[in-house]
Design an enzyme around this catalytic site. Structure first.
Site, PDB file in Angstrom:
ATOM      1  N   GLU A 163      10.070  10.185  -8.148  1.00  0.00           N
ATOM      2  CA  GLU A 163      10.742   9.574  -9.294  1.00  0.00           C
ATOM      3  C   GLU A 163      11.794   8.580  -8.841  1.00  0.00           C
ATOM      4  O   GLU A 163      11.924   7.500  -9.410  1.00  0.00           O
ATOM      5  CB  GLU A 163      11.434  10.667 -10.139  1.00  0.00           C
ATOM      6  N   SER A 249       3.948   5.275  11.927  1.00  0.00           N
ATOM      7  CA  SER A 249       2.968   4.999  10.872  1.00  0.00           C
ATOM      8  C   SER A 249       1.509   4.916  11.286  1.00  0.00           C
ATOM      9  O   SER A 249       0.654   5.408  10.571  1.00  0.00           O
ATOM     10  CB  SER A 249       3.332   3.696  10.144  1.00  0.00           C
ATOM     11  N   HIS A 378      -1.878   8.491  -2.703  1.00  0.00           N
ATOM     12  CA  HIS A 378      -1.666   8.376  -1.252  1.00  0.00           C
ATOM     13  C   HIS A 378      -0.180   8.159  -0.972  1.00  0.00           C
ATOM     14  O   HIS A 378       0.396   8.775  -0.082  1.00  0.00           O
ATOM     15  CB  HIS A 378      -2.489   7.220  -0.686  1.00  0.00           C
ATOM     16  N   SER A 379       0.426   7.295  -1.758  1.00  0.00           N
ATOM     17  CA  SER A 379       1.854   7.036  -1.608  1.00  0.00           C
ATOM     18  C   SER A 379       2.316   6.334  -2.876  1.00  0.00           C
ATOM     19  O   SER A 379       1.528   6.144  -3.805  1.00  0.00           O
ATOM     20  CB  SER A 379       2.131   6.141  -0.401  1.00  0.00           C
TER      21      SER A 379
END
Lengths: 486, 405
Positions: A163, A249, A378-379
């Site tokens: 959020e 990453s 996923h993100s």
């Protein structure tokens, strides 16, 4: 087998002229095969004493095994150290580099798929009852309650940070919704000494190990209190004191590194193992192959955990690989493997406990495939409703929710009540909101941190560049953000 | 394999208690010592060295980046006769000394163990230190480089051998994304003191894929250091310095230089990773070079001296970062620069060095910088063509003559 081969390489060096081992054996074979005295040779008699005097007994044993006379000489069975159960009567066997193989006149291709998929180990039914006949490691009340609480905290943390990203307060976030059981149960089954090489969907391990909500928030906001000094994207946690490697990453790069960490532990003779994570997508990377192969060859105490959650951004597993998931790949590397229901906290706990113990005792890698479902996107840069049906997501979010299942079990044991639940949820939510506010207000790292830690000490060129940047900022103070200390 | 592992552990255990008495000499080199705090070099060439006046750290042989006496950085001033050896043996000596000194140092690579390495740099080390500390790996450069990074992050100091530098292109992801970055992105929590080394450069008809000059590709990666050795003396010194450095260091060796014979000191010495070497002081022109090209330059220098020129030859050694102090002083003296490199013209070390000198010392130049490099072609196999892809002494002589008109 490997020992024999490496030794035979050395021995091949002794012999003149230099010939490769397989060649060598073959030459001897053909020499003897042509000799009329072949059939009297078997067992010991085939050796040329001079040639073999340097050999270890292992080699001798091999030579003896190899000279077992074959069925070409019917009736001429000389006694062999082998029993005939070792091969079929009609089959012959041959030594090749890598060991002995029997050969067969039948041309048989190994099927690309077996009739049945490898089953997955499961303990708890959907109703929270242990399935009859299931064997699992008992979890005491304290651990079970901590596990459940941690799963709840992880879930709430994910929701609130997500959020926050949507509100523009942090730039990026990645949830682990649906995989809380994998996160927490694994963490509970390990010790603090086990080094974790995460992919990025394993913050639950840090949570279990004592990383505070404030510390999570600090990293996401990239402020001065972040251990990473604000240099990485949100969710790229890292903490050496929690034995949790900083997340990088690129996918699967941590898998070859796992062998190195294990190597380190081996040198120190630590009673600990390395735990390296990847997702189903990560198994397509070259590093997966390399990492597993290395760990197997070097006998590294690595526990590879593959979170097969069905999706790699928008690529479903049916488009990621054609094998029966990831568990079958273990055997290809000579690695023991198991498939477990990743949404079953008890099953995951028992599996990791057992696997860890084997990894450390035998100093060999093990592969665990934890089947699950990626409930979230996923993100924050992804909207998964674009490539999968909403009702599928809802199904896994509710009916197959790992928290609900575990909660039923804990509740049934009388260790958790609904009041505990609402109290926990309320309290965590408050703590998180506070943590976010505090993190938001905390200063960002100063400019010097842009240049430090590139090297162990600031070299001249970077010093120059820092100076130049400071001069630019001084000249254009109004264009420089005010909340970043110089 | 189990046998090998036990042996390895045994050797390690023995070593951790061992104290090699052989290498407790100090060096006679009169370079100031530095504890390791930062130093500053301004672009105008004036050094401001933070000489850390801590105790007489005679055992800490890490020398300053900036030599207070530039001349002493040149030839090996030995007090004793020293011993003669070949360059690859010097590398091994350096490696062995560091492995004796610190039980965390280990070697990882293909065929480095019992085979002794493709260029015999690690010969005998597996027998001495065991299979675990001198580790043979399967053929996966990305993998064993990643492995070294993981090991380094947990306290070891691995030395990774690439059988040929070109193969390390397969490890580029690990080197760029992890090796160079993880110290930074982890906020300094994890350090990566690896040494990545291997032979590169144009050999004798090894073909295009085995004649790579990877220093061009790696030079941009932040977080790593690059050095190139050219003599047995600096090979050993740089190897030791690289292992002791807390940063990841890439040590470029050259395939054709392994059999160079030289007499090096018996005492222990460690060179500075960021320092260039003054090979031949001069007045007329500064020739900057490194690795094998140093020898072509020196050959050209002989001819030039006969013709009456006085070239100053500097072996830059440190490819990242450049030793702008030494280079700057030279430029200020001679006002003319020629760079002789083996890299391709586009994007090579010479290109960066040209930019760097122009940026910092533009006012001191009397003429544009001349950069002699290889053409932008894959290295041909044919011997005649290969010869012409590499800068030859005749070209260097011609360039100097033209520059100094």
């Amino acid at each position: 087998m490997a020992i024999w081969f490496s030794r035979s390489r050395k021995i091949a060096h002794f012999l003149k002229p230099k010939i490769a081992p397989s060649e060598f054996l073959y030459k001897i074979c053909s020499n003897y095969a042509n000799s009329s005295s072949f059939r009297t040779l078997g067992g010991e008699n085939c050796r040329n004493p001079q040639v073999f005097s340097d050999y270890s007994t292992t080699i001798l044993a091999f030579r003896r095994r190899w000279w077992r006379p074959e069925s070409t000489r019917a009736g001429e069975q000389v006694e062999t150290p082998y029993s005939d159960d070792d091969y079929e009567d009609e089959n012959q066997a041959l030594d090749f580099p890598g060991g002995r193989v029997t050969f067969t006149p039948e041309m048989k291709f190994i099927s690309e798929a077996s009739d049945k998929r490898i089953p997955c180990y499961r303990v708890l039914g959907d109703d929270g009852h242990p399935i009859s006949g299931s064997r699992y490691e008992q979890v005491d009340k304290e651990t079970a309650v901590k596990m459940y609480k941690s799963m709840v905290i992880l879930q709430i943390m994910d929701n609130i940070f997500y959020e926050a990203q949507r509100q523009g307060r942090i730039s990026f976030y990645l949830t682990s919704l649906g995989e809380e059981a994998i996160n927490i149960a694994t963490a509970a089954a390990l010790t603090l000494d086990d080094v974790i090489l995460p992919q990025y969907r394993e913050p639950g391990i840090l949570l279990w190990r004592g990383f505070t909500l404030q510390e999570f928030a600090n990293q996401c906001f990239g402020n001065n209190a972040d251990y990473g000094k604000g240099r990485q994207m949100p969710i790229h946690y890292g903490s050496n004191k929690h034995n949790f490697f900083t997340i990088s990453s690129p996918i699967a790069t941590q898998l070859p590194q796992a062998a190195g960490v294990a190597y380190s532990l081996k040198m120190d003779k630590k009673e600990a193992c390395v735990v390296a994570f990847t997702g189903d997508g990560g198994t397509s990377e070259g590093d997966f192959h390399a990492g597993l192969n290395f760990a197997a060859v070097l006998e590294a105490p690595v526990l590879f955990i593959c979170r097969n959650n069905g999706w790699a951004i928008s690529t479903p597993t049916s488009e990621q690989f054609r094998s029966d998931g990831v568990v079958v790949k273990g055997q290809a590397y000579g690695i023991r493997s198991i498939r477990v229901d990743g949404n079953d906290a008890l099953a995951v706990y028992s599996t990791i406990r057992a696997a860890r113990e084997m990894v450390i005792r035998e100093q060999k890698p093990i592969l665990v495939e934890a089947l699950s479902y990626r409930v979230g996107h996923h993100s924050t840069s992804d909207d998964s409703t674009k490539y999968r049906p909403i009702n599928e997501i809802e199904y896994w979010k509710t009916a197959r929710n790992p928290l609900a299942r575990f909660q039923k079990w804990v509740h049934k044991n009388g260790w958790w009540t609904d009041d505990d639940e609402s109290e926990l949820r309320g309290s965590i939510r408050k703590q998180l909101l506070t943590a976010i506010q505090v993190a938001e207000k905390t200063e960002k790292p100063p400019l010097a941190e842009m240049f430090s830690d590139v090297y162990s000490h600031l070299p001249s060129n970077l010093h120059e560049q820092e100076k130049s940047l400071r001069e630019t900022i001084k000249r254009h103070r109004q264009d420089y953000p005010t909340d970043v200390p110089v | 394999m189990a046998a090998a592992v036990t042996q390895g552990i045994g050797a390690t255990a023995a070593l951790s208690s061992a104290n090699s008495n052989k290498f407790q000499f100090t060096t006679r080199r009169s370079l100031s010592e530095r504890k390791g705090s930062s130093f500053v070099i301004r672009s105008d060439g004036n050094p401001r060295v933070d000489l850390n006046q801590h105790s007489n750290r005679t055992r800490q042989l890490v020398t300053n980046a900036v030599s207070t006496k530039p001349d002493s950085a040149s030839a090996s001033t030995v007090s004793k006769p020293g011993h003669e050896l070949l360059l690859f043996e010097a590398l091994r000596e350096g490696l062995e000394e560091e492995m004796d000194r610190d039980p965390h140092v280990c070697v990882i690579g293909e065929d480095v163990g019992h085979y002794g390495g493709s260029y015999k740099v690690t010969k005998g080390l597996a027998d001495k230190y065991g299979d675990l500390r001198v580790l043979d790996t399967p053929i996966a450069e990305n993998s064993f480089t990643g492995m070294a990074i993981g090991a380094a992050m947990t306290g070891l100091r691995p030395v990774v051998e690439g059988m040929n530098m070109g193969f390390l292109l397969l490890a580029f992801n690990q080197i760029s994304n992890n090796c160079g970055m993880l110290h930074y992105t982890s906020g300094g929590q994890f350090k990566i003191p690896v040494v990545i080394r291997g032979p590169g450069g144009v050999g004798r008809q090894l073909g295009a894929e085995h004649s790579q000059r990877l220093e061009s590709y790696f030079q941009s990666i932040p977080g790593i250091q690059m050095v190139a050795c050219s003599t047995a003396y600096n090979a050993k010194g740089l190897m030791k310095a690289a292992i002791r450095s807390e940063n990841p260091v890439i040590l470029f060796e050259h395939v054709l230089l392994y059999n160079l014979k030289e007499r090096i000191p018996d005492e222990e010495y460690v060179l500075n990773l960021e320092e260039a070497e003054m090979v031949r002081p001069g007045e007329h022109v500064t020739i900057l070079t490194y690795s094998r090209m140093r020898y072509h330059v020196m050959q050209a220098a002989k001819t030039l001296v006969n013709k009456g020129y006085d070239p100053e030859v500097i072996d830059i050694r440190s490819l990242k970062p450049f030793d702008l102090y030494t280079i700057g002083n030279s430029v200020k003296k001679t006002h003319r620069v020629i760079i002789v490199e083996e890299c391709m013209r586009t994007g090579g070390i010479g290109a960066s060095l040209t930019a760097s000198i122009n940026e910092n010392f533009h006012d001191y130049l009397d003429a544009p910088i001349v950069c002699l490099s290889s053409q932008d072609v894959p290295t041909p196999y044919a011997a005649s063509l290969e010869e012409w892809t590499v800068v030859q002494p005749a070209q260097i002589v011609a360039a100097v003559e033209q520059l100094c008109q």
